[in-house]
Design an enzyme around this catalytic site. Sequence first.
Site, PDB file in Angstrom:
ATOM      1  N   GLU A 138     -14.171  -0.052  15.774  1.00 35.59           N
ATOM      2  CA  GLU A 138     -13.232  -1.444  15.884  1.00 35.59           C
ATOM      3  C   GLU A 138     -13.309  -1.058  17.966  1.00 35.59           C
ATOM      4  O   GLU A 138     -13.115  -1.976  18.430  1.00 35.59           O
ATOM      5  CB  GLU A 138     -12.045  -1.928  15.959  1.00 35.59           C
ATOM      6  N   LYS A 181       3.145   0.584   3.382  1.00 34.72           N
ATOM      7  CA  LYS A 181       2.948   0.058   4.358  1.00 34.72           C
ATOM      8  C   LYS A 181       3.112  -1.169   3.452  1.00 34.72           C
ATOM      9  O   LYS A 181       2.568  -1.513   2.638  1.00 34.72           O
ATOM     10  CB  LYS A 181       1.557   0.314   4.327  1.00 34.72           C
ATOM     11  N   ARG A 198     -11.515  15.789   8.250  1.00 34.13           N
ATOM     12  CA  ARG A 198     -12.666  15.670   6.557  1.00 34.13           C
ATOM     13  C   ARG A 198     -13.836  16.583   7.253  1.00 34.13           C
ATOM     14  O   ARG A 198     -14.306  15.493   8.297  1.00 34.13           O
ATOM     15  CB  ARG A 198     -12.362  15.080   5.991  1.00 34.13           C
ATOM     16  N   ASN A 207       1.141  -0.306  -0.005  1.00 35.72           N
ATOM     17  CA  ASN A 207      -0.308  -0.170   0.075  1.00 35.72           C
ATOM     18  C   ASN A 207       0.954   1.246  -0.042  1.00 35.72           C
ATOM     19  O   ASN A 207       1.513   1.782   1.365  1.00 35.72           O
ATOM     20  CB  ASN A 207      -0.540   0.000   1.471  1.00 35.72           C
ATOM     21  N   GLU A 238      -7.979  -5.128   5.403  1.00 34.86           N
ATOM     22  CA  GLU A 238      -7.777  -5.146   3.654  1.00 34.86           C
ATOM     23  C   GLU A 238      -6.516  -5.673   3.506  1.00 34.86           C
ATOM     24  O   GLU A 238      -6.644  -6.412   2.334  1.00 34.86           O
ATOM     25  CB  GLU A 238      -7.213  -3.792   3.471  1.00 34.86           C
ATOM     26  N   ARG A 294      -2.894  -2.166  -3.222  1.00 31.71           N
ATOM     27  CA  ARG A 294      -3.581  -1.549  -3.241  1.00 31.71           C
ATOM     28  C   ARG A 294      -4.074   0.017  -4.050  1.00 31.71           C
ATOM     29  O   ARG A 294      -2.740   0.524  -3.837  1.00 31.71           O
ATOM     30  CB  ARG A 294      -4.001  -0.856  -1.600  1.00 31.71           C
TER      31      ARG A 294
END
Length: 397
Positions: free
Chosen positions: A330, A16, A237, A9, A381, A87
């Site tokens: 989570e 990552k 955001r 990623n 993911e 990704r």
Amino acid sequence: MKSSILVINCGSSSLKFALIDTTTQQAVLTGLAEKLGLEQGQISFKHAGQKDSQALREANHAAAMHAIIARLRELDLLDSVKAVGHRVVHGGEHFKASAVIDDTVIAEIEKCAKLAPLHNPAHLLGIRTAMQQFPGLTQVAVFDTAFHQSMPQQAYLYAVPMQLYREHGVRRYGFHGTSYRFVTGEAARLLNKPLEETAFVCAHLGNGASAAAIKGGKSVDTTMGLTPLEGLVMGTRSGDIDPGIFGYLASELGLDVNGVTDLLNKKSGLLGLSELSSDCRELEDAALAGQPEAILALDIFSYRLAKHIAALTVALGRLDGVLFTGGIGENSSYLRARVIKQLGFLGLQLDEAANEECIRGKAGRITTADSVPALVINTDEELMIALDTAQLAGLSV
Ligand code: ADP
């Protein structure tokens, strides 16, 4: 011989990665290279419960990849790598599923870069570096947007001139698709239902946050749009806002389009409201200590989320479950409780004890036995990317 998938990623200044064993489906080695492109790059590794980090001699993506390969060799894992999964945030309308990377796929990812100028060029850098370092291996691109390509036109079109859609791709794309795919599969298994017969609203709540209506395992609507700015309140955001704010702040503050966009992306959300932090955990601590700004910011976050969950049920026609995932979903029993308590009219009843238990990796049901279920599911993911990659590379898992 062990078989594994290297999942990458790549961000503009970070890389990552995770090495996933195809038999156990566990991450054998994970790590993060940071501050790439700056003077002092570094890379950290986690293997068998041990963490370590080292400075990178050259702070760039190629150097990070060299360091990963050196570590794989040291651990005698290099030969186990059978394919590489990447990704990719934006696949536009072209990619409706993951794809084996070739020149055509690279050209399409490049075309989508105008829709994700911060992400896609970085992913391409990662893809090109990995192709140089692992020339013989199948490389696969897994797109955040692909899962939402099943949305109907009434959900993805904005009420703006159609020409903007036809000629400039102005529409809602949605993000976090890889996470949604994983989490809905897990939820169907947990509830012992065929995925095709489920109707879930799933909330992926991390630093970026979105929710999606997922019917029969397919996305039918979601809160993020052309960009990941639309929808829920996020760490920094604003989420949904009157687009009239652009003109208003231009005349009030003399800000140009970039100035307002920056303000809405980086200085708003939990950070802007609380004037304390963008980090949910810090705000929760402050709220529990009685800080009114933190309480208000978290109230606005949970109200907006509850409102969107209710709205998304319109796309489903019924509700089989609400799913919480991502760092906040989570772990934050505080926010989950506030959201579920506002959704009693949809048949949700919080189980307070179960909600408090589902933190730090513990997944499960957090509503009472006779309630519409709400589940906490730990997203993965990387595993989803590895599974897609293995399948497209023709490897058995
Ligand atoms: P990203 O979107 O960057 O992948 P994550 O999914 O890791 O982010 O989520 C980060 C968010 O999760 C942060 O706001 C963090 O405060 C929050 N979070 C992590 N652990 C907890 C916790 N125990 N309680 C509340 N919030 C938490």
